[in-house]
Design an enzyme around this catalytic site. Structure first.
Site, PDB file in Angstrom:
ATOM      1  N   ASP A 465       0.970  -1.244   0.047  1.00  0.00           N
ATOM      2  CA  ASP A 465       0.589   0.465  -0.140  1.00  0.00           C
ATOM      3  C   ASP A 465       0.530   1.530  -0.010  1.00  0.00           C
ATOM      4  O   ASP A 465       1.970   1.284   0.742  1.00  0.00           O
ATOM      5  CB  ASP A 465      -0.864   0.211   0.908  1.00  0.00           C
ATOM      6  CG  ASP A 465      -2.118   0.874   0.713  1.00  0.00           C
ATOM      7  OD1 ASP A 465      -1.269   1.971   0.961  1.00  0.00           O
ATOM      8  OD2 ASP A 465      -2.977   0.482   1.248  1.00  0.00           O
ATOM      9  N   LYS A 487       1.299   3.129   6.169  1.00  0.00           N
ATOM     10  CA  LYS A 487       0.062   1.986   6.241  1.00  0.00           C
ATOM     11  C   LYS A 487       0.662   0.646   5.780  1.00  0.00           C
ATOM     12  O   LYS A 487      -0.473  -0.513   6.719  1.00  0.00           O
ATOM     13  CB  LYS A 487      -1.472   2.122   5.205  1.00  0.00           C
ATOM     14  CG  LYS A 487      -2.344   3.836   5.385  1.00  0.00           C
ATOM     15  CD  LYS A 487      -3.429   3.311   4.468  1.00  0.00           C
ATOM     16  CE  LYS A 487      -4.849   4.669   4.743  1.00  0.00           C
ATOM     17  NZ  LYS A 487      -5.507   4.321   3.606  1.00  0.00           N
ATOM     18  N   CYS A 591     -25.997  16.574 -21.113  1.00  0.00           N
ATOM     19  CA  CYS A 591     -27.444  17.615 -21.024  1.00  0.00           C
ATOM     20  C   CYS A 591     -27.733  18.149 -19.872  1.00  0.00           C
ATOM     21  O   CYS A 591     -28.276  18.867 -19.814  1.00  0.00           O
ATOM     22  CB  CYS A 591     -27.981  17.076 -22.404  1.00  0.00           C
ATOM     23  SG  CYS A 591     -28.836  15.400 -21.483  1.00  0.00           S
TER      24      CYS A 591
END
Length: 1043
Positions: A465, A487, A591
Site C-alpha cells: 500500500d 499503512k 446535458c
C-alpha cells in the site's frame, strides 16, 4: 469572516465534542445526531474471548462514551486462535484485564475499564447497553430479565466453531429514529387525481417506476394547481403499481395543473421486543435459510450438554455428538423440522474458536449495539443464526478424527478443533498477496495472523500500500495509531506483534502496469492466492486480470457504509471479478449537468467540474504553452486556445481584480446562462402541442440577482477570488470589506441573448459532431499566441506569467476548496429550485468519499476468510463457495453460490472461459529457448505446411468437453504480443523467414540500451484463417527459461 475562519469554527459550533477529523467517514454513515447519542452511551461487553474482543473493538472505534469489558476467566491456549489482543504470555491471566489496555489505545475519546467480578443488578444499572458473549444460559436469562425490566438494551452473541447466534432485546418501547440507510426516495409527479383517495402518477428521474414502498410517508413540493400538498405533513401511501400510488383524501383540493416532486419522509418507528426467556420458546428468527430452526435447537441443546457434562462436546467425538442430538430432539415436538446431520456436525466443531467467525458475528453484534445506542437503523428482530459448515472438507469423516482435532497446547488449538492439525500446517505454508492495507486490509491481516496463514515454513504474506495514515483512518482501522506513518509497514508490524510467527513483508507500492517489474511473472507464479482490499474499481479489475493470467484464486471485498460484499474467484470454477451495477458509479448525462439538473448531486458534480475548469485546467494549459515550443502544434480547439489567451489577459494585479473576475463569472453562470436557456426554451415552451417542455425532471430555472448581503453569494465571491489569486500566484489579503466596496462600485455587462447557439436537450444531441472549425480563425489565434509567447520570452517575462494549478483536496478544511464547491452548487440549486446541501454533504459528494464504519469492515473480512478456508482445502465443488452481500442497517446477510464462468473465447460453436489458454513450453528438449518457428511447429499439425493452432490444446483440465478431445487444426494467420505483431502470413517471404528464425525473447525485447527484464511467461494472441468477426481464440502462454 474569511472562509478559513468559518472552516476552523465548523467543528466547535456544529459538532460539539465530535471529532470530525477522526470520525469523518463514519459521520456519513450515522450522521451527527446519532453520533452524539453514541457519545453519551455506556456499554458493558461481557466475555473477552475472540467474539467479545471483536465487539468491544468495533464499538470503541465507533466512539461510544465508555466500554467496560468483563470476564471471570483466564486466557487459555485455544483463545489465541481468535483473541487478537492476547499473547502467549497472557495465558493464565484474566482475559478482560489483559485486553483492557490494548482496547483503550484504539480511541482516546472512549473510557475503557476492566471488571472481573460477578455481574449484579446494581452493577448492570450503570449501562445503557449490555452485551453477553461466551455466557452460560443461566447468566443469559438472569441478565436479560434485569435488562428488560430496567429498559437496558440487551445483546447476546455467541460463536461455536463454524456456527453463530445473535439475539437482541431493546425493550418494549424502542424508537427507531431513522430505519434505513438509503437516501430518501424522490420521484416526479405527472398527475394527481381529486378524490378519496387521491392517486398520484409519478416516475423517477430516468423515467422508471417511482421506487416507493407500501406504508412509506411522503411530502410534496413544487406542485402547481394542487398547491395544498406543497410542504404538507407526511402522508402514508399505498402503492398501486410501479407508477401509481394513493396518498389519502385530495377531493377538496384545487385541480392539479403541472409539476411537482414527491419525496419520502423518514418518520420514527416504535418497536417492541420480547425478553430472552420468552424468545427462547417462541423464537423470531431472521430467515437466511431453513437452517435457523435447527441451529436454534442445537445452541439450546449445547447449553444443556455443558450443564450435564461440564464441558463442550469433544471435537469429532461420536458419543458426544449423539448425546447432543438426543438433547436437541427433546427440545422440539416437530422432529421433522430438525436437521439431524446439521446438529451432528455442529457438535463436532462446537469446541472450536475461529477468528473469521468472531469477526463476522462481532461486526453484526457491534452494529446492533450502535443501533441500540443511537436509534439509527432497523434492529434485528430478534434472532439471527449463521453457519459456514460448508468450509469443512467433503470427506470430513475420513480427514478429521478425534486425534487430528485434539488440542496440542498450541495457539491454534481453537482452529485445530475444527479443521485438524494437518490443515493447520497447510495454512502455515501458504503464500498470499494482500493488495491494500486500509480498513479491509487491516482486518484481513489481523484474521490471517490469528488463523496462522503463512506462519509456518515456506509461508509468506506480502502486503503493499503506497498510502500514508490519515487521521480519518483511525476510527475504523485497528492496527493504526496516531503516531504511525506508512499503512503497509504499520499493518505488517502490528500483525507480527499479534502473532510473531506470521511471515509478512510490507511494501510501499501500488499494483498496476507500471509496477509489473516488481509484481511480475516470478512473483505471481509463486503465490497461492491474492486478497484485494482496494477502493478503486479499476485497480480491483487490474488485479483480477493478473489472477486470471496466472490462474490464482482471488478474494475480493468491498464496503460502502453498512453495505459490504465478498466475491470469491476460483480458476476454472467461477466468474472473474465483475463490477455489479450497484457498485459502479453511474455517469450523469452531460446535458443534465449543463442545462437540466434535478438533484443536488447534479449541481455538486457540476460545481466540482467548475473547480477544475477554473483553477486547474487553465493553469496547466498556460504553463504548457509557456514551456513547450511545440505546444501550438498540438491538436487544440479554438476554445482551448482562447482559454490560454484569457489566462494571459486576466492576470490580476491585486485583490480587487480577483473580486471583479469572480463577480463577472457569477453573473455569467447564475444569470446570463440561465437567461440564455430561457430565451431558447421559455417557461411556456412545449415539446409538442399540450406537452410542456419544462416537466418531470426538467426544472424550469430562474436567473439570480446578485446581493452582497446574501451569504451564499458572498461565499462564492470570496472563495472564487481567493482561488483565482492563488492560481495566479498572487499573494493578497482576503479582505471581505474591501470586496464589498469593489462589488458595490463595479458595473456588470447587461444581458444580450446569444444568437445562433443551439442548446442540446438530449445526450444524443450532445454527442453529435460539433460544427466545422474556422481554420482561418484558428490559424490567426495560433499566430497571435506564438507572437505573444515570443515577446514574453524575449522580455524575460515568461516565468512571471506561470500559473499554479490547484488540485482539489477534500481533506484540508482550510483551503476553501469545499467552500467554493458548496457555494457554486447551492447557487445553481437556487437557479433550479433544488434544496441546497450543507457543507458535509457537499464534501462527501464532491470528494467522492465512500462512507465507512468498522462494523461492516470486520464482518466483510470475516466472510472473506471463511472463503479462504475453502481455497486452502482446495475445494473443487462450485457449490462449496459463497459470494456474500450484507447490509447491516436492515440487517441483511445474503450468501449465494458463485456463477460459473461464462464464455469469453469462441471459434464456431466451440467456447471457452477466460481461464482457458494453450500452455506451451518455451524451451526445446535440449534446454534451449525456442525460436518463433519452433514455437509454431509445436502448434501445428504434423505434415502441415503452415502454422496451425491445435484447439485440443486449449483445455488443459481433465474434464475437457468431448468436443475438444478431437484434433481441430486452424491455420495461423497472425501472432501478436500485446499490440505488437510478431508474425503475419501476409508478410513477404523474406521478412517471414527472418522473423521466424528469431528467439522468442528477441522478438519482445525492449529498445536497444534500455534496462529490460525478459518475461518468464510470454502471452501471445493468435488470429487464424477462417475466423469470423466474433471469433476470439484463447491466448497462448509460453513458459520461457528466464525470468
Amino acid at each position: 469572516m474569511s472562509a478559513l475562519g468559518r472552516s476552523s469554527m465548523r467543528c466547535s459550533n456544529r459538532l460539539g465534542e465530535i471529532d470530525e477529523g477522526l470520525y469523518s467517514r463514519q459521520l456519513y454513515v450515522l450522521g451527527h445526531e446519532a453520533m452524539q447519542r453514541l457519545a453519551k452511551t455506556s456499554v458493558l461487553v461481557s466475555g473477552m474471548k475472540g467474539l467479545g474482543v471483536e465487539i468491544a473493538k468495533n464499538i470503541i472505534l465507533a466512539g461510544v462514551k465508555s466500554v467496560t469489558v468483563h470476564d471471570l476467566g483466564n486466557a487459555q491456549w485455544s483463545d489465541l486462535s481468535s483473541q487478537f489482543f492476547l499473547s502467549e504470555s497472557d495465558v493464565g491471566r484474566n482475559r478482560a484485564v489483559a485486553s483492557q489496555q490494548h482496547l483503550a489505545e484504539l480511541n482516546s475519546y472512549v473510557s475503557v475499564t476492566a471488571y472481573t467480578r460477578e455481574l449484579s443488578e446494581s452493577f448492570l444499572a450503570a449501562f445503557q447497553v449490555v452485551v453477553l458473549s461466551n455466557s452460560p444460559l443461566e447468566e443469559q436469562l438472569c441478565v436479560s430479565d434485569i435488562c428488560h425490566a430496567r429498559s437496558i438494551r440487551f445483546v447476546l452473541a455467541d460463536t461455536k466453531g463454524l456456527a453463530g447466534q445473535l439475539f437482541c432485546d431493546f425493550g418494549e418501547n424502542f424508537v427507531v429514529n431513522e430505519p434505513s440507510e438509503a437516501e430518501p426516495v424522490c420521484a416526479y409527479v405527472q398527475h394527481i387525481s381529486q378524490g378519496n383517495p387521491g392517486v398520484v402518477t409519478c416516475r423517477d428521474g430516468q423515467g422508471h417506476g417511482h421506487g416507493f414502498a407500501d406504508g412509506d410517508f411522503v411530502t410534496f413540493s413544487d406542485v402547481e394547481g394542487m398547491s395544498q400538498l406543497n410542504g404538507c405533513k407526511p402522508r402514508a401511501i399505498h402503492v398501486l403499481d410501479e407508477f401509481m400510488l394513493e396518498i389519502g383524501d385530495t377531493a377538496f383540493f384545487a385541480p392539479y395543473q403541472r409539476g411537482g416532486v414527491i419525496t419520502q419522509v423518514k418518520v420514527p418507528q416504535l418497536y417492541s421486543y420480547e425478553p430472552l426467556r420468552a424468545a427462547l420458546a417462541k423464537p423470531k428468527i431472521k430467515a437466511m435459510d431453513d437452517r435457523g430452526h435447527s441451529l436454534h435447537l442445537a445452541f439450546r441443546a449445547l447449553h444443556a450438554f455443558v450443564a450435564e457434562m461440564g464441558q463442550l462436546p469433544r471435537p469429532r467425538a461420536q458419543a458426544d455428538a449423539k448425546r447432543l442430538l438426543e438433547l436437541a430432539r427433546g427440545l422440539t415436538a416437530h422432529q421433522e423440522l430438525l436437521d439431524e446431520g446439521l446438529v451432528r456436525t455442529f457438535a463436532h466443531v462446537s469446541a472450536g474458536e475461529l477468528s473469521p467467525m468472531a469477526a463476522l458475528l462481532g461486526g453484526l453484534a457491534a452494529q446492533e449495539v450502535l443501533k441500540a445506542a443511537s436509534g439509527k437503523f432497523l434492529p434485528l428482530a430478534q434472532w439471527l443464526y449463521f453457519d459456514a459448515l460448508e468450509c469443512l472438507p467433503k470427506q470430513g469423516t475420513a480427514l478429521l478424527t478425534e486425534e487430528s482435532c485434539a488440542p496440542r497446547g498450541s495457539r491454534y488449538d481453537g482452529q485445530i478443533a475444527v479443521f485438524g492439525a494437518d490443515f493447520q500446517e497447510k495454512l502455515g505454508r501458504q503464500k498470499y498477496f494482500v493488495v491494500g492495507a486500509g480498513a479491509i486490509g487491516c482486518e484481513l491481516l489481523k484474521n490471517f495472523a490469528m488463523i496462522g496463514l503463512a506462519a509456518g515454513k515456506g509461508g509468506s504474506i506480502t502486503v503493499t500500500d503506497m498510502d500514508t495514515i490519515e487521521r480519518s483512518n483511525l476510527s475504523r482501522q485497528l492496527l493504526f495509531r496516531q503516531r504511525d506513518k506508512l499503512k503497509s509497514e504499520t499493518a505488517a508490524a502490528a500483525v507480527r506483534h499479534m502473532n510473531p510467527m506470521t511471515r509478512v513483508t510490507a511494501q510501499p507500492h501500488h499494483v498496476g502496469p507500471d509496477t509489473e517489474t516488481l509484481y511480475g511473472d516470478d512473483f505471481f507464479t509463486a503465490l497461492d492466492g491474492v486478497a484485494n482490499a482496494l477502493d478503486s474499481m479499476q485497480a480491483r479489475a487490474y488485479v483480477d486480470g493478473r489472477c486470471i493470467r496466472y490462474l490464482k484464486p482471488l478474494l475480493d471485498s468491498g464496503t460502502e457504509g453498512t453495505k459490504g460484499h465478498v466475491q470469491v474467484i476460483v480458476p476454472y470454477l467461477t466468474q472473474p471479478f465483475r463490477s455489479s451495477m450497484d457498485l459502479m458509479e453511474s455517469a450523469v448525462p452531460l446535458c443534465t449537468l449543463r442545462h437540466f439538473p434535478s438533484t443536488i448531486e447534479h449541481t455538486l458534480q457540476w460545481a466540482r467540474d467548475e473547480f477544475d475548469g477554473l483553477f486547474k485546467v487553465p493553469a496547466e494549459n498556460l504553463n504548457k504553452y509557456l514551456e513547450d515550443p511545440a505546444f501550438l502544434e498540438g491538436q487544440w480547439t479554438t476554445q482551448d486556445l482562447e482559454g490560454v489567451r484569457s489566462s494571459l489577459q486576466e492576470k490580476p494585479r491585486n485583490w480587487q481584480d480577483c473580486v471583479c473576475w469572480a463577480r463577472q463569472h457569477w453573473e455569467s453562470l447564475y444569470r446570463h446562462a440561465i437567461l440564455n436557456l430561457l430565451h431558447a426554451f421559455p417557461p411556456s415552451h412545449e415539446t409538442s402541442p399540450g406537452v410542456p417542455f419544462w416537466a418531470g425532471p426538467k426544472r424550469c430555472p430562474r436567473p439570480l440577482e446578485f446581493d452582497c448581503d446574501n451569504s451564499t453569494h458572498m461565499q462564492y465571491i470570496m472563495t472564487a477570488a481567493s482561488l483565482f489569486a492563488q492560481t495566479h500566484r498572487l499573494q493578497v489579503p482576503r479582505d471581505r470589506a474591501a470586496a464589498r466596496e469593489t462589488l458595490r462600485a463595479m458595473a456588470v455587462p447587461l444581458f444580450q441573448p446569444e444568437v445562433g447557439v443551439r442548446i442540446p436537450v438530449t445526450e444524443e444531441e450532445m454527442e453529435e459532431a460539433p460544427a466545422g472549425v474556422d481554420e482561418e480563425q484558428l490559424a490567426a489565434l495560433k499566430q497571435e499566441l506564438a507572437e505573444h509567447r515570443r515577446a514574453l520570452l524575449e522580455g524575460g517575462c515568461g516565468s512571471s506569467h506561470r500559473m499554479e494549478p490547484i488540485h482539489f483536496e477534500k481533506d484540508d478544511d482550510s483551503n476553501s476548496h469545499v467552500d467554493f464547491i458548496m457555494a457554486a452548487s447551492n447557487l445553481r440549486a437556487a437557479n433550479y429550485g433544488i434544496a441546497p446541501a450543507d457543507w458535509h454533504k457537499s464534501k462527501r459528494v464532491a470528494g467522492r468519499i465512500v462512507p465507512a464504519i468498522a462494523t461492516t469492515t470486520a464482518a466483510v473480512a470475516g466472510l472473506a476468510c471463511l472463503e479462504l478456508y475453502k481455497l486452502v482445502w482446495g475445494h473443487q465443488d462450485l457449490g462449496s463457495y459463497r459470494n456474500s452481500f450484507l447490509q447491516l442497517a436492515e440487517p441483511l446477510l445474503a450468501r449465494f453460490q458463485p456463477l460459473a464462468p461464462s464464455a469469453t473465447y469462441k471459434y464456431g460453436h466451440e467456447t471457452w472461459s477466460c481461464w482457458h489458454r494453450v500452455e506451451v513450453p518455451g524451451i526445446s528438449t535440449h534446454g534451449e529457448e525456442l525460436s518463433l518457428q519452433e514455437l509454431l511447429d509445436q502448434l501445428q499439425l504434423m505434415g502441415s505446411e503452415r502454422p496451425v493452432l491445435v484447439l485440443a490444446l486449449i483445455c488443459p483440465i481433465p474434464d475437457a468437453p468431448p468436443s475438444l478431445q478431437g484434433v481441430h487444426g486452424l491455420p495461423v494467420r497472425t501472432v501478436l504480443c500485446g499490440v505488437t505483431i510478431l508474425y503475419a502470413s501476409f508478410w513477404a517471404k523474406q521478412k517471414r523467414e527472418a522473423q521466424l528464425a528469431r528467439r522468442l525473447t528477441q522478438l519482445v525485447s525492449g529498445p536497444p540500451g534500455a534496462a529490460w527484464q525478459p518475461p518468464r511467461i510470454l502471452v501471445l494472441d493468435l488470429v487464424c484463417e477462417d475466423q469470423q468477426d466474433d471469433d476470439i481464440l484463447p491466448p497462448v502462454h509460453v513458459q520461457l527459461p528466464c525470468g
